[in-house]
Write an enzyme that holds these catalytic residues in place. Structure first.
Site, PDB file in Angstrom:
ATOM      1  N   ASP A  20       0.855  -1.185   0.000  1.00 53.19           N
ATOM      2  CA  ASP A  20       0.000   0.000   0.000  1.00 53.19           C
ATOM      3  C   ASP A  20       0.893   1.236   0.000  1.00 53.19           C
ATOM      4  O   ASP A  20       1.092   1.888   1.024  1.00 53.19           O
ATOM      5  CB  ASP A  20      -0.901  -0.025   1.234  1.00 53.19           C
ATOM      6  CG  ASP A  20      -2.021   1.006   1.163  1.00 53.19           C
ATOM      7  OD1 ASP A  20      -2.242   1.563   0.072  1.00 53.19           O
ATOM      8  OD2 ASP A  20      -2.679   1.238   2.195  1.00 53.19           O
ATOM      9  N   GLU A  95      -6.332   5.312  -8.682  1.00 54.76           N
ATOM     10  CA  GLU A  95      -7.648   5.773  -8.226  1.00 54.76           C
ATOM     11  C   GLU A  95      -8.224   6.895  -9.073  1.00 54.76           C
ATOM     12  O   GLU A  95      -7.525   7.823  -9.491  1.00 54.76           O
ATOM     13  CB  GLU A  95      -7.547   6.232  -6.767  1.00 54.76           C
ATOM     14  CG  GLU A  95      -8.878   6.433  -6.103  1.00 54.76           C
ATOM     15  CD  GLU A  95      -8.810   6.191  -4.604  1.00 54.76           C
ATOM     16  OE1 GLU A  95      -9.769   6.563  -3.916  1.00 54.76           O
ATOM     17  OE2 GLU A  95      -7.804   5.627  -4.118  1.00 54.76           O
ATOM     18  N   LYS A 131      -9.269   2.083  -9.175  1.00 53.24           N
ATOM     19  CA  LYS A 131      -9.841   2.233  -7.836  1.00 53.24           C
ATOM     20  C   LYS A 131     -10.967   3.264  -7.858  1.00 53.24           C
ATOM     21  O   LYS A 131     -10.807   4.366  -8.384  1.00 53.24           O
ATOM     22  CB  LYS A 131      -8.773   2.678  -6.833  1.00 53.24           C
ATOM     23  CG  LYS A 131      -7.818   1.582  -6.428  1.00 53.24           C
ATOM     24  CD  LYS A 131      -6.797   2.073  -5.414  1.00 53.24           C
ATOM     25  CE  LYS A 131      -7.367   2.181  -4.030  1.00 53.24           C
ATOM     26  NZ  LYS A 131      -6.313   2.487  -3.017  1.00 53.24           N
ATOM     27  N   THR A 155     -12.902   0.836  -3.304  1.00 56.58           N
ATOM     28  CA  THR A 155     -12.204   1.264  -2.095  1.00 56.58           C
ATOM     29  C   THR A 155     -13.135   2.054  -1.175  1.00 56.58           C
ATOM     30  O   THR A 155     -14.311   2.268  -1.488  1.00 56.58           O
ATOM     31  CB  THR A 155     -10.959   2.085  -2.482  1.00 56.58           C
ATOM     32  OG1 THR A 155     -10.181   2.337  -1.320  1.00 56.58           O
ATOM     33  CG2 THR A 155     -11.334   3.393  -3.145  1.00 56.58           C
ATOM     34  N   PHE A 177     -11.752  -1.369   4.701  1.00 57.43           N
ATOM     35  CA  PHE A 177     -10.760  -0.612   5.463  1.00 57.43           C
ATOM     36  C   PHE A 177     -10.772  -0.998   6.947  1.00 57.43           C
ATOM     37  O   PHE A 177     -11.522  -0.432   7.747  1.00 57.43           O
ATOM     38  CB  PHE A 177     -11.035   0.887   5.314  1.00 57.43           C
ATOM     39  CG  PHE A 177     -10.414   1.495   4.087  1.00 57.43           C
ATOM     40  CD1 PHE A 177     -10.296   0.788   2.910  1.00 57.43           C
ATOM     41  CD2 PHE A 177      -9.956   2.803   4.115  1.00 57.43           C
ATOM     42  CE1 PHE A 177      -9.728   1.356   1.775  1.00 57.43           C
ATOM     43  CE2 PHE A 177      -9.386   3.386   2.985  1.00 57.43           C
ATOM     44  CZ  PHE A 177      -9.274   2.659   1.823  1.00 57.43           C
TER      45      PHE A 177
END
Length: 320
Positions: A20, A95, A131, A155, A177
């Site tokens: 990440d 993203e 994303k 996400t 998350f």
């Protein structure tokens, strides 16, 4: 005499590890299979000297004018992604602008543009995950992108309703998350959580069991970890995306890890297909998820604007 494997080595036996980060040096050192980025990580990368040439390249490709800053951000995101793709055998996640989270068509258009830029840079679409925030509009955009052969990573996922809708949309992967769920409950309840009792761990475990019991193909990738205990409690999940700092801690600690028992427990949730109204109500009923999704979108939007400002200032200094 054989040495004891590290926790990272043990984890890799049961779970696919994803870094990440947008830090190319960290990726080179840690050798994950995949890597994920987001606006915050890209902003951090843009402030490092080793990425300056990619900023200048992005501005040049986008003509460097004020009106082209958005395009320059896309070029920079893809340039970082391309560098990462050369270091990992799997995929890189890039993203969509968080400000498009409630606009299905704009999300589709942005995703298509990012894929076009990747392909122009020599990175095929099967190496990229787009994303998208797991709003209703984002999930519907992802469903269409999947039909077009563009695979997605949904996400900012906090509620079970989001996970249900993503699976029914046929998205490739979701990123629930863990750490941000933990943060919310810790603040609300005024107490800490460990291992399997962690609300973030419990959320991912429930989603994982639901997907496996009802034979959804969507990959579950736990994300946003605060400590090693959360990671160890999700050993055996399809994938885990982990920060370089926590990956280094796992690599430094010896000890075997086994698949977590809660991932293989019986699923208590019957399959349910949510329409828009049912999705919005179920998500709204989860105060934590409602707050954290909105907060996450706002935070990513702030960092996107900061990245744009950085590029504007760089473009202006180049003109002078």
């Amino acid at each position: 005499m054989t040495s004891t494997p590290s926790k990272l080595d043990s984890l890799r036996q049961h779970t696919l590890i994803v870094a990440d980060t947008g830090d190319i040096d960290a990726i080179r050192t840690l050798q994950p299979v995949d890597a994920t980025t987001n606006p915050s990580l890209l902003l951090k990368a843009a402030q490092q000297p080793e990425y300056v040439h990619l900023l200048d390249q992005a501005l040049e490709q986008a003509s460097g004018s004020y009106q082209q800053i958005e395009e320059a951000c896309d070029h920079f995101a893809v340039a970082v992604g391309r560098e990462i793709a050369q270091l990992v055998p799997g995929r890189v996640s890039t993203e969509v602008d968080a400000r498009l989270s409630f606009d299905r068509q704009a999300t589709l258009d942005k995703a298509q543009r990012l894929i076009e830029l990747y392909e122009a840079a020599g990175v095929t679409r099967d190496r990229v995950l787009i994303k998208i925030a797991a709003t209703w509009e984002g999930i519907q955009a992802a469903a269409e992108l999947e039909r077009r052969g563009i695979q997605c990573n949904l996400t900012l996922l906090f509620s079970f309703a989001q996970a249900q809708a993503c699976a029914d949309a046929g998205v490739f992967l979701i990123s629930p998350f863990v750490g941000r769920i933990y943060d919310w409950y810790k603040a609300q309840e005024g107490r800490d959580y460990q291992g399997a009792e962690d609300p973030g761990v419990q959320s991912v475990s429930r989603i994982f069991r639901y997907y496996k019991q009802h034979m959804y193909a969507t990959v579950v990738m736990g994300a946003s970890f605060r400590n090693l205990g959360q990671i160890e409690a999700l050993c055996g999940c399809d994938r885990l995306t982990i920060s370089p700092a926590l990956l280094q801690q796992l690599a430094a600690e010896p000890g075997p890890l086994a698949p977590a028992a809660q991932l293989s427990a019986q699923c208590d949730d019957s399959r349910q297909v949510l329409d828009e109204a049912a999705f919005r109500w179920a998500h709204n009923e989860d105060a934590m998820a409602t707050e954290k999704l909105a907060e996450g979108i706002r935070a990513f939007a702030v960092d996107q604007r900061r990245l744009e400002q950085l590029l504007k200032e760089r473009a202006g200094s180049a003109v002078v």
